[in-house]
Scaffold this motif. Structure first.
Motif, PDB file in Angstrom:
ATOM      1  N   ILE A 106      62.524  23.572  85.138  1.00  0.00           N
ATOM      2  CA  ILE A 106      61.708  24.217  86.471  1.00  0.00           C
ATOM      3  C   ILE A 106      60.442  24.165  86.414  1.00  0.00           C
ATOM      4  O   ILE A 106      59.805  24.962  85.417  1.00  0.00           O
ATOM      5  CB  ILE A 106      62.533  25.749  86.702  1.00  0.00           C
ATOM      6  N   LEU A 107      59.819  23.468  87.128  1.00  0.00           N
ATOM      7  CA  LEU A 107      58.318  23.444  87.202  1.00  0.00           C
ATOM      8  C   LEU A 107      57.573  24.785  87.697  1.00  0.00           C
ATOM      9  O   LEU A 107      56.437  25.077  87.533  1.00  0.00           O
ATOM     10  CB  LEU A 107      57.721  22.156  87.873  1.00  0.00           C
ATOM     11  N   GLN A 108      58.358  25.477  88.535  1.00  0.00           N
ATOM     12  CA  GLN A 108      57.618  26.718  89.131  1.00  0.00           C
ATOM     13  C   GLN A 108      56.563  26.251  90.042  1.00  0.00           C
ATOM     14  O   GLN A 108      55.548  27.200  90.014  1.00  0.00           O
ATOM     15  CB  GLN A 108      57.328  27.676  88.152  1.00  0.00           C
ATOM     16  N   GLY A 109      56.859  25.044  90.727  1.00  0.00           N
ATOM     17  CA  GLY A 109      55.522  24.751  91.609  1.00  0.00           C
ATOM     18  C   GLY A 109      55.723  23.178  91.525  1.00  0.00           C
ATOM     19  O   GLY A 109      56.341  22.627  90.959  1.00  0.00           O
ATOM     20  N   HIS A 110      54.442  22.756  92.113  1.00  0.00           N
ATOM     21  CA  HIS A 110      53.938  21.326  92.188  1.00  0.00           C
ATOM     22  C   HIS A 110      52.493  21.077  91.782  1.00  0.00           C
ATOM     23  O   HIS A 110      51.634  22.259  91.905  1.00  0.00           O
ATOM     24  CB  HIS A 110      54.536  20.644  93.450  1.00  0.00           C
ATOM     25  N   LEU A 111      52.152  20.172  91.373  1.00  0.00           N
ATOM     26  CA  LEU A 111      50.689  19.760  90.906  1.00  0.00           C
ATOM     27  C   LEU A 111      49.814  20.083  92.357  1.00  0.00           C
ATOM     28  O   LEU A 111      50.327  19.753  93.521  1.00  0.00           O
ATOM     29  CB  LEU A 111      50.493  18.505  90.661  1.00  0.00           C
ATOM     30  N   SER A 112      48.873  20.868  92.317  1.00  0.00           N
ATOM     31  CA  SER A 112      48.114  21.357  93.280  1.00  0.00           C
ATOM     32  C   SER A 112      46.599  21.738  92.678  1.00  0.00           C
ATOM     33  O   SER A 112      46.277  22.754  92.522  1.00  0.00           O
ATOM     34  CB  SER A 112      48.406  22.453  94.196  1.00  0.00           C
ATOM     35  N   PRO A 113      45.674  20.560  92.492  1.00  0.00           N
ATOM     36  CA  PRO A 113      44.585  20.598  91.940  1.00  0.00           C
ATOM     37  C   PRO A 113      43.571  21.765  92.560  1.00  0.00           C
ATOM     38  O   PRO A 113      42.827  22.472  92.089  1.00  0.00           O
ATOM     39  CB  PRO A 113      43.868  19.420  91.887  1.00  0.00           C
ATOM     40  N   ILE A 114      43.552  21.724  93.959  1.00  0.00           N
ATOM     41  CA  ILE A 114      42.694  22.566  94.898  1.00  0.00           C
ATOM     42  C   ILE A 114      43.127  24.233  94.422  1.00  0.00           C
ATOM     43  O   ILE A 114      42.425  24.963  94.657  1.00  0.00           O
ATOM     44  CB  ILE A 114      43.063  22.252  96.338  1.00  0.00           C
ATOM     45  N   ASP A 115      44.210  24.364  93.976  1.00  0.00           N
ATOM     46  CA  ASP A 115      44.679  25.628  93.689  1.00  0.00           C
ATOM     47  C   ASP A 115      44.826  26.056  92.370  1.00  0.00           C
ATOM     48  O   ASP A 115      45.126  27.060  91.876  1.00  0.00           O
ATOM     49  CB  ASP A 115      46.041  25.959  94.223  1.00  0.00           C
ATOM     50  N   GLY A 116      44.280  25.086  91.475  1.00  0.00           N
ATOM     51  CA  GLY A 116      44.162  25.369  90.046  1.00  0.00           C
ATOM     52  C   GLY A 116      45.330  25.102  89.439  1.00  0.00           C
ATOM     53  O   GLY A 116      45.624  25.563  88.177  1.00  0.00           O
ATOM     54  N   ILE A 117      46.485  24.519  90.070  1.00  0.00           N
ATOM     55  CA  ILE A 117      47.769  24.225  89.397  1.00  0.00           C
ATOM     56  C   ILE A 117      47.710  22.640  88.697  1.00  0.00           C
ATOM     57  O   ILE A 117      47.882  21.746  89.589  1.00  0.00           O
ATOM     58  CB  ILE A 117      48.953  24.452  90.361  1.00  0.00           C
ATOM     59  N   GLY A 118      47.825  22.641  87.473  1.00  0.00           N
ATOM     60  CA  GLY A 118      47.726  21.217  87.007  1.00  0.00           C
ATOM     61  C   GLY A 118      48.677  21.104  85.967  1.00  0.00           C
ATOM     62  O   GLY A 118      49.924  22.042  86.283  1.00  0.00           O
ATOM     63  N   PRO A 119      49.018  20.197  85.124  1.00  0.00           N
ATOM     64  CA  PRO A 119      50.178  19.933  84.403  1.00  0.00           C
ATOM     65  C   PRO A 119      50.504  21.294  83.489  1.00  0.00           C
ATOM     66  O   PRO A 119      51.602  21.641  83.248  1.00  0.00           O
ATOM     67  CB  PRO A 119      49.873  18.650  83.573  1.00  0.00           C
TER      68      PRO A 119
END
Length: 202
Positions: A106-119
């Motif tokens: 479970i990733l708990q989200g998706h990649l979103s660089p603008i929101d600071g969510i990376g690998p």
């Protein structure tokens, strides 16, 4: 309306909940403080117990009260298969479809660089390490059919491809949106008819 400092603090704290704005938080706070202090005490105990006793499963990142969740510790499941999903709700939708008997991640989200969510935030290095350690025959990418979900799947294909493990994607038929909104029959067929993806070197 003017509130005491502690009441203001409670109102602000309640706004961490999704979909709860200042007015909703005010109503909740006043309900707990003025009309239902017994309920407030129960909520406090339950929240403290959950914070102390619930963690992420070390294998799939689902919420668990032990090192491994019930699915990951089930010897009847095929631990050589991993289905990658964005949320616990997506995992539940796939389980209800009855079309998959392997493990999950479970990733708990998706990649979103603008929101600071990376690998790192999605635990992708943990997934890569698990595949690299061996014993995984196939990784099924079941990220949502949104722009963010597709971008996340593409990144995972780039990372998993060089490891030599088969990587597949859900078959067509799952409309753009969240897996949790797809009926069980369609989801089951999409899993059964999943298509292997190929890794292309630059």
């Amino acid at each position: 309306m003017s509130f005491t400092p502690l009441t203001e603090q409670l109102i602000e704290a309640l706004q961490v909940l999704p979909g709860v704005g200042s007015r909703s938080a005010e109503r909740m706070a006043l309900q707990l403080l003025e009309r239902d202090r017994t309920g407030a005490e129960s909520l406090t105990r339950a929240l403290r117990s959950a914070l102390d006793g619930v963690r992420q499963c070390e294998r799939c990142r689902a919420l668990s009260e032990s090192e491994l969740c019930t699915l990951c510790s089930d010897d009847d499941r095929d631990h050589s298969l991993i289905c990658v999903v964005e949320t616990p709700q997506d995992r539940e939708a796939i389980e209800l479809s009855g079309g998959f008997r392997g493990d999950y991640f479970i990733l708990q989200g998706h990649l979103s660089p603008i929101d600071g969510i990376g690998p790192e935030e999605l635990g992708i290095p943990q997934l890569i390490d698990r595949v690299r350690d061996g014993g995984i025959q196939e990784v099924v990418l079941a990220t949502n059919a949104t722009m963010e979900g597709e971008a996340t799947a593409h990144y995972l294909i780039e990372q998993l491809g060089p490891l030599g493990t088969a990587v597949s994607r859900l078959a067509q038929g799952v409309s753009r949106g969240e897996l949790g909104r797809v009926d069980s029959g369609t989801l089951s067929h999409a899993l059964t008819d999943r298509k292997q993806v190929s890794f292309e070197h630059d």
